[in-house]
Enzyme design. Structure first.
Site, PDB file in Angstrom:
ATOM      1  N   HIS A 163      -9.188   3.586  -0.951  1.00  0.00           N
ATOM      2  CA  HIS A 163      -7.832   3.063  -0.802  1.00  0.00           C
ATOM      3  C   HIS A 163      -7.465   2.168  -1.994  1.00  0.00           C
ATOM      4  CE1 HIS A 163      -4.186   1.686   0.886  1.00  0.00           C
ATOM      5  NE2 HIS A 163      -4.625   0.742   1.691  1.00  0.00           N
ATOM      6  N   CYS A 192       0.822  -1.208   0.000  1.00  0.00           N
ATOM      7  CA  CYS A 192       0.000   0.000   0.000  1.00  0.00           C
ATOM      8  C   CYS A 192       0.860   1.265   0.000  1.00  0.00           C
ATOM      9  CB  CYS A 192      -0.943  -0.012   1.194  1.00  0.00           C
ATOM     10  SG  CYS A 192      -1.682  -1.626   1.441  1.00  0.00           S
TER      11      CYS A 192
END
Ligand SMILES: [Zn+2]
Lengths: 424, 145
Positions: free
Chosen positions: A368, A92
């Site tokens: 996200h 991420c």
């Protein structure tokens, strides 16, 4: 930590709309949207011929879309071939890493102007497929067969934090409620409803279906109810960020070149990156209530900029789960360990608080898209510092110093950046 | 270091399948790593195998209601959660594992620092040519009796 050899500025930054875009829009489409928007937000314009190199963040199109080798594909779409184009992977934190590499390439003198991108198309897989792909960011050898999931790893951090500091689910819900308030003001966010609106919608649905209408006193009552199911104790559904498709794009220039593109460059005054064991169980010193890699990345960025936590006026921090925002506020030094919850409850992190956190809505409501998240955070800091954040989201005071904080996995990779209006 | 004594992942899992918990011990600084490492995590000397006591304490955990596929295939689900745990062994090293023998759906009643002992848990990962199941063995924990 040494200084950058020459100053580097953000001269333009923007994102695509984040959301469930697939199949209407794929990585190819979202990346071009982000590029177009970033060119628009570069005051004097910018052209592919000005740009020396593309640094692209993408976690795992390999698993999400069976597409590797993405950097030249994205470079070609915006007229950057035959220039160098590379993809960076740190789960991420993929585009956070790409950003730092781009900054250093200018500081070194190799490049004058670069493009940093981030892109991820996750909704091609169902939830089980996405969960499986994301699990590749944890330790497959030693954690996966112990039953670890991403919510589970952060839940273990949350549980340790609860045990050590007396943190409660309500403390985490305050973070979620703020995220919905901010996402409501962001036209690029995946979830733009406030929590109250979501509750109303659920009531209306029940009425339409002739089902018993749920009665909730307030948001806390709703968040503690069966409508907010437990995912991994103590984290419930509304403690988790979203599954998102999206892209983001930033242009960087050296001091000598920055004013060709804008009269108001935002300077990259501190960068830092930290690492830690991939497995939660191997963390140095047995720290389970925060992330060592955040502390290390922040230490570097503070040292390089000569600034400290007290100087930071706004920050976009990595809230893949509500507990991650709480831990970040402590690891970044804004609050002592165990003290962030009280500050959040006092409203210090709201848009009108002393240090607004995640004005974009954060990963929780902006969304996200893992490989695009790090650059997406920089877009919000850029907009807030320029005073151009949309709707009612713009912080009222003049923001001279901002920060972005981007985490990979359960904290094995962390990138922290400090941005300033003044040259430091 | 002879090939036979080399600390490798495969040997670690083979030991687990024999229900032996083997870590690695540094001959120089005596630090013990679990999961084992060829290079000591403290001083990077070449480590040697050591059998561990299998006893430790619960450092943190989560009751997981939406599980990893490896666990849902064993029948865990929203109504029947499992516990993912991080435990510190008496030798000082920490490792992840499933915690069994507790009331998974009452996580508030599972005590931190509870003494645990290692159990060996298997997961089917495939089938051989004859259709016989292939298993891998992992560390798990249960409360000390
Ligand atoms: Zn050693």
């Amino acid at each position: 930590m040494k200084k950058l050899n020459r100053r580097v500025a953000v001269v333009g930054a923007a994102m695509s709309k984040f959301g469930i875009n697939y199949p209407r829009l794929r990585s190819i489409d979202m990346w071009q949207e982000a590029w177009i928007n970033a060119v628009k937000l570069t005051d004097k314009g910018i052209s592919p011929k000005d740009i020396d190199e593309l640094f692209l963040g993408n976690f795992t199109a390999d698993l999400f879309n069976h597409q590797g080798h993405m950097a030249p594909q994205m470079a070609d779409l915006v007229g950057l071939v035959p220039k160098p184009a590379s993809r960076f992977e740190g789960a991420c934190a993929s585009s956070g890493i790409a950003f730092r590499q781009g900054v250093m390439s200018i500081a070194s003198g190799v490049n004058d102007v670069v493009c940093i991108g981030g892109v991820e198309q996750m909704n091609e897989l169902n939830t089980e497929g996405v969960t499986g792909a994301l699990a590749a960011a944890a330790d497959t050898t030693y954690e996966y067969f112990a039953g670890a999931t991403f919510p589970g790893l952060y839940a273990a951090i949350a549980n340790a934090h609860f045990h050590e500091f007396g943190t409660t689910p309500k403390d985490l819900w305050n973070i979620a409620i703020k995220a919905y308030e901010n996402g409501h003001e962001n036209p690029f966010a995946q979830e733009q409803h406030t929590l109250k609106e979501i509750m109303e919608n659920k009531k209306n649905k029940a009425i339409k279906r002739g089902k018993p209408v749920p009665e909730w006193k307030d948001e806390y009552d709703f968040l503690g109810s069966r409508s907010n199911p437990m995912i991994a104790y103590p984290l419930r559904l509304f403690d988790c960020s979203l599954i998102t498709d999206g892209a983001a794009c930033v242009f960087l220039a050296s001091e000598e070149n920055a004013y060709k593109y804008t009269d108001n460059p935002i300077w990259v005054s501190g960068i830092g990156q930290g690492s830690a064991s991939l497995s939660l169980h191997d963390r140095d010193g047995g720290l389970l209530t925060g992330l060592n890699a955040t502390r290390e990345a922040a230490r570097q960025a503070y040292e390089m900029s000569g600034l400290g936590p007290k100087d930071i006026q706004i920050a976009e921090v990595h809230d893949c789960f509500t507990i991650a925002e709480l831990a970040a506020l402590e690891d970044l030094g804004f609050y002592e360990p165990g003290k962030a919850a009280t500050a959040i409850n006092n409203g210090e992190t709201k848009r009108d608080g002393i240090r607004p956190i995640n004005t974009s809505g954060g990963l929780k409501t902006k969304g996200h898209p893992v490989g695009a998240t790090g650059v997406g955070q920089i877009v919000e800091v850029f907009k807030q510092m320029r005073g151009i954040a949309e709707r009612n989201r713009q912080v009222k005071k003049d923001i001279k110093i901002g920060m972005s904080h981007n985490v990979g996995g359960s904290g094995a990779t962390v990138v922290v950046n400090i941005f300033t209006k003044e040259k430091i | 270091m002879s090939e036979e004594n080399l600390v490798t992942v495969d040997k670690y899992f083979n030991f687990l399948s024999e229900k032996k918990l083997m870590g690695s011990k540094c001959p120089k600084c005596e630090h013990i790593d679990l999961p084992p490492r060829r290079l000591c995590s403290k001083c990077l000397s070449e480590s040697e195998w050591i059998e561990l006591s299998g006893k430790g304490v619960l450092k943190t955990f989560s009751s997981i209601y939406v599980g990893a596929k490896a666990m849902t295939q064993k029948g865990y689900n929203r109504k029947k959660p499992y516990v993912f745990a991080v435990c510190q062994m008496d030798e000082g090293c920490s490792v992840s594992g499933q915690l069994i023998g507790v009331e998974e759906d009452k996580p508030k009643e599972i005590p931190f620092d509870m003494p645990v002992q290692v159990v060996y848990l298997k997961t089917q990962t495939g089938e051989d040519k004859e259709g016989n199941p292939i298993y891998r063995w992992d560390v798990g924990f249960e409360p000390q009796k």
